[in-house]
Motif scaffolding. Structure first.
Motif, PDB file in Angstrom:
ATOM      1  N   ALA A 149      11.646 -40.065   1.596  1.00 44.20           N
ATOM      2  CA  ALA A 149      11.675 -41.005   1.176  1.00 44.20           C
ATOM      3  C   ALA A 149       9.342 -41.809   0.485  1.00 44.20           C
ATOM      4  N   LYS A 150       9.424 -42.099   2.283  1.00 40.66           N
ATOM      5  CA  LYS A 150       7.879 -42.578   2.386  1.00 40.66           C
ATOM      6  C   LYS A 150       7.273 -41.990   1.841  1.00 40.66           C
ATOM      7  N   ALA A 151       7.542 -40.051   2.356  1.00 45.61           N
ATOM      8  CA  ALA A 151       6.451 -39.341   2.612  1.00 45.61           C
ATOM      9  C   ALA A 151       6.418 -39.107   0.673  1.00 45.61           C
ATOM     10  N   LEU A 152       7.522 -39.111  -0.079  1.00 45.06           N
ATOM     11  CA  LEU A 152       7.575 -38.785  -1.471  1.00 45.06           C
ATOM     12  C   LEU A 152       7.054 -39.637  -1.894  1.00 45.06           C
ATOM     13  N   ARG A 153       6.983 -41.227  -1.691  1.00 44.92           N
ATOM     14  CA  ARG A 153       6.109 -42.349  -2.241  1.00 44.92           C
ATOM     15  C   ARG A 153       4.666 -42.160  -1.993  1.00 44.92           C
ATOM     16  N   ALA A 154       4.802 -41.752  -0.867  1.00 53.61           N
ATOM     17  CA  ALA A 154       2.329 -41.997  -0.660  1.00 53.61           C
ATOM     18  C   ALA A 154       2.055 -40.590  -1.096  1.00 53.61           C
ATOM     19  N   ASP A 155       2.731 -39.241  -1.407  1.00 56.79           N
ATOM     20  CA  ASP A 155       1.945 -38.159  -2.390  1.00 56.79           C
ATOM     21  C   ASP A 155       2.437 -38.086  -3.783  1.00 56.79           C
ATOM     22  N   ALA A 156       3.147 -38.875  -4.294  1.00 59.20           N
ATOM     23  CA  ALA A 156       3.070 -39.494  -5.958  1.00 59.20           C
ATOM     24  C   ALA A 156       2.064 -40.199  -6.474  1.00 59.20           C
ATOM     25  N   ALA A 157       1.998 -41.473  -5.209  1.00 60.48           N
ATOM     26  CA  ALA A 157       1.088 -42.375  -5.540  1.00 60.48           C
ATOM     27  C   ALA A 157      -0.591 -41.712  -5.857  1.00 60.48           C
ATOM     28  N   LEU A 158      -1.496 -40.544  -5.187  1.00 56.19           N
ATOM     29  CA  LEU A 158      -2.534 -40.203  -5.260  1.00 56.19           C
ATOM     30  C   LEU A 158      -2.738 -39.733  -6.073  1.00 56.19           C
ATOM     31  N   ASP A 159      -1.878 -39.152  -7.521  1.00 58.39           N
ATOM     32  CA  ASP A 159      -2.113 -38.973  -8.607  1.00 58.39           C
ATOM     33  C   ASP A 159      -1.437 -39.138  -9.553  1.00 58.39           C
ATOM     34  N   PRO A 160      -1.412 -39.514 -10.757  1.00 55.54           N
ATOM     35  CA  PRO A 160      -0.101 -39.388 -11.744  1.00 55.54           C
ATOM     36  C   PRO A 160       0.769 -37.630 -11.752  1.00 55.54           C
TER      37      PRO A 160
END
Length: 685
Positions: free
Chosen positions: A138-149
């Motif tokens: 779940a943390k990995a998903l949030r990290a990729d989502a934070a890279l770009d909208p």
């Protein structure tokens, strides 16, 4: 260089043209030209069809390759989804048993597909419960989502799609921090229990690595793949290119949540060899037709010329057969007469109609020789004749016999198959009569020769029997005188009588040998070893004569093939002459008479190996004038001699395929006679 054009017969004198045949050949050539034009039109139509077929075949192959690629990639991705679902069940079971997500141990290995086990395909993966945001994935998903909208929106759509539609969903390719498109995808596999959503198993994977693992190497060697996502094209060789040209196959991967597709271009176009092969065959057929027409035209012209020459040759050969004096006949393989020429008919007195078709026994065979000619006929039919031919007798229709010489040769067709035999029959009756006349004349000459031989035999008997009969007479007179004077006892008589008997036996053997030699009877030959033979033969001569003997017989055995009796006669005659001349030359002097006996070998360069019996003496020798006539009959150098001894010796040696020579002895200085005889292989006893 000689001009041979005048040596050939001018067959044009016997030829005649045939206009009807030429017109028929021209019509045939017109039909063949029309056939060639039809074939050419067919070739043009085939070329047009071949072009259309190749385009359709290339399009069909392109579509088939693209559809195969779609199915192959979808298959591997579906297998990866199943592998992740199995991991989801496994993770849910451990969560239920342990009650914690962060402390879950690593999942047990399972038998996954190609993408699951291929390195660098799965970048990270793990279980995310529905009510926990503290899970590592779940943390990995949030990290990729934070890279770009755009990443955040795509990941949210993936989670909603997976939960709402209850099926695996994808997101990506994602953007990096600089806004550049990457090849990373997220895959979410939801898990439901009793209709309730309990969590999802997510995985981050590399699309390029997945394609490399899913697509075989042989397919990549022949094709070029370009990934299309959001109107951006990326090639499998990492070389950007513009929008694909027409002719590329657009392969939809149909990944839920994405619009990823691939353009497939064939690097090596598969050439449709079968249509081109048909085209090549047709083209070769056309060229062959053109060549055949040209060859046929030339053949027609040549055939017409050959036919005219053949007709002329047949007429010429027919005239030659009628004029030749040698009889000709032909047989088939069953022994039936197929052909006879007029000369053969004249030879036997029968017509061709009476002979053709007949088989053995033939009407011109003599009745008393039918069985013999039947055997000869079978041999001729089986193997023909040799170069010298076969001499037989035929009977003319009028009854008289004809001596003929027959030669047989195989009769074959154009393919070389044997059809029978061809015979030439030559009348040799005149030659036979001449041979019989010559034989009669030879017999008369031999009769005259035998009269001469009778004289030679008489002289030889007188010459050879002189010594033994004189000795026998001397022994008889001496015995009679001693008996009358009472000077001999009974115990002294047997040796004298035995000696007389031996002399009588010797005289008898001389008569037998001279008689056999005069009649030219077959000699009784046997292998003789000359060393031991000479010692045995010359031993009596050595004992009777008071001369000194020198022996040089060597140590190597020398074998010859000879008649022992005749060779003994020649050796003793030569040795007796040597003893007599040696004693005559030393009378009234202190020098002892000497006779030398030696064995000599012929030079190695001679083609026939020979051994010589050399008998030399210490006498006066033979002058050059005497050498010319020393071997002639009735020529003698001794007073009272008959001159037959050396003549007989020469005849005996020549009968053994040898020769006799006379010269000067190199040791004693007197005469030297050498009896040369051919060597034979040693006999092992």
């Amino acid at each position: 260089m000689t001009d041979t054009s005048t040596d050939r017969f001018d067959f044009a004198l016997l030829q005649s043209s045939n206009e009807r045949t030429e017109r028929r050949n021209r019509r045939l050539l017109s039909w063949l030209l029309g056939l060639v034009l039809l074939a050419a039109a067919s070739i043009v139509a085939l070329v047009l069809y071949l072009q259309t077929f190749e385009r359709e075949e290339a399009e069909r192959q392109r579509v088939a390759d693209g559809q195969w690629l779609e199915r192959m990639v979808r298959f591997h991705l579906r297998r990866l989804e199943e592998d992740l679902l199995a991991l989801a069940y496994h993770a849910r079971e451990r969560q239920t048993r342990q009650g914690s997500v962060t402390d879950l141990p690593a999942p047990d290995p399972l038998r996954g597909g190609t993408l699951y086990h291929q390195p660098d395909v799965l970048l990270q993966h793990g279980w995310v419960p529905w009510d926990s945001s503290a899970a590592p994935m779940a943390k990995a998903l949030r990290a990729d989502a934070a890279l770009d909208p755009e990443n955040a929106a795509a990941l949210a759509v993936m989670q909603d799609t997976a939960r709402g539609l209850r099926r695996p969903s994808y997101a990506g390719p994602l953007l990096d921090a600089q806004g550049q498109r990457t090849d990373r995808l997220w895959l979410s596999v939801p898990l439901f229990e009793r209709g309730l959503f309990v969590g999802t198993y997510v995985a981050s994977l590399s699309l390029d690595q997945a394609l490399k693992a899913a697509v075989p190497a042989w397919f990549m060697q022949n094709h070029r793949l370009e990934r299309v996502d959001d109107q951006v094209v990326w090639a499998n060789d990492e070389t950007p290119s513009p929008r694909p040209r027409d002719g590329s196959y657009y392969a939809q991967l149909e990944l839920p949540g994405t619009q990823i597709a691939l353009y497939v271009d064939a690097l090596k176009t598969r050439t449709p060899w079968l249509p081109r092969l048909f085209f090549g065959v047709a083209l070769l057929f056309l060229l062959g037709m053109l060549g055949a027409v040209l060859a046929l035209w030339r053949d027609i012209v040549k055939r017409q010329r050959v036919e005219r020459e053949l007709q002329a040759q047949v007429a010429l050969r027919q005239a030659m057969e009628n004029a030749v004096t040698t009889g000709l006949r032909a047989w088939d393989m069953e022994g039936r007469l197929l052909y006879v020429n007029p000369s053969f008919c004249r030879l036997v007195g029968y017509s061709a109609q009476e002979l053709v078709g007949r088989s053995a026994p033939l009407p011109y065979w003599p009745a008393n020789q039918s069985d013999e000619l039947e055997l000869v006929h079978r041999e001729l039919m089986a193997q023909g004749t040799e170069a010298q031919g076969v001499e037989v007798q035929f009977q003319h229709r009028n009854g008289y016999l004809i001596d003929v010489l027959v030669h047989e040769a195989p009769l074959r067709n154009a393919e070389g198959e044997a059809l029978g035999w061809m015979s030439s029959v030559l009348d040799i009756s005149e030659r036979k009569r001449a041979e019989r006349l010559a034989q009669q004349q030879q017999e008369q000459l031999e009769s005259l020769g035998r009269l001469v031989v009778v004289g030679e035999v008489a002289s030889t008997l007188a010459h050879e029997l002189n010594q033994p009969l004189g000795a026998l007479s001397g022994f008889a007179n001496g015995l009679l005188n001693r008996l009358q004077g009472g000077r001999i006892g009974l115990d002294e008589m047997p040796p004298v009588v035995d000696r007389m008997a031996k002399l009588a036996d010797k005289a008898g053997r001389i008569i037998q040998r001279v008689n056999a030699f005069a009649r030219r009877r077959e000699m009784t030959r046997e292998p003789l070893e000359l060393r031991s033979y000479l010692l045995r033969v010359l031993k009596p001569t050595q004992r009777e004569r008071q001369v000194r003997w020198q022996w040089d017989l060597g140590r190597i055995e020398a074998w010859v093939d000879a008649d022992p009796g005749l060779l003994e006669h020649a050796v003793r005659n030569v040795s007796s002459n040597a003893v007599e001349w040696a004693m005559r030359a030393t009378q009234g002097s202190d020098r002892a008479p000497t006779v030398r006996v030696a064995l000599v070998r012929s030079p190695q360069q001679q083609s026939v190996a020979e051994v010589g019996i050399s008998v030399g003496d210490s006498g006066p020798g033979v002058s050059d004038a005497q050498r010319e006539h020393i071997f002639s009959a009735f020529h003698s150098g001794k007073e009272g001699g008959m001159g037959m001894g050396l003549a007989i010796c020469r005849s005996v040696i020549e009968a053994h395929h040898g020769r006799i020579e006379v010269g000067i002895d190199p040791v004693l200085g007197g005469a030297c006679f050498i009896l040369w005889l051919p060597l034979v292989a040693p006999v092992t006893t």
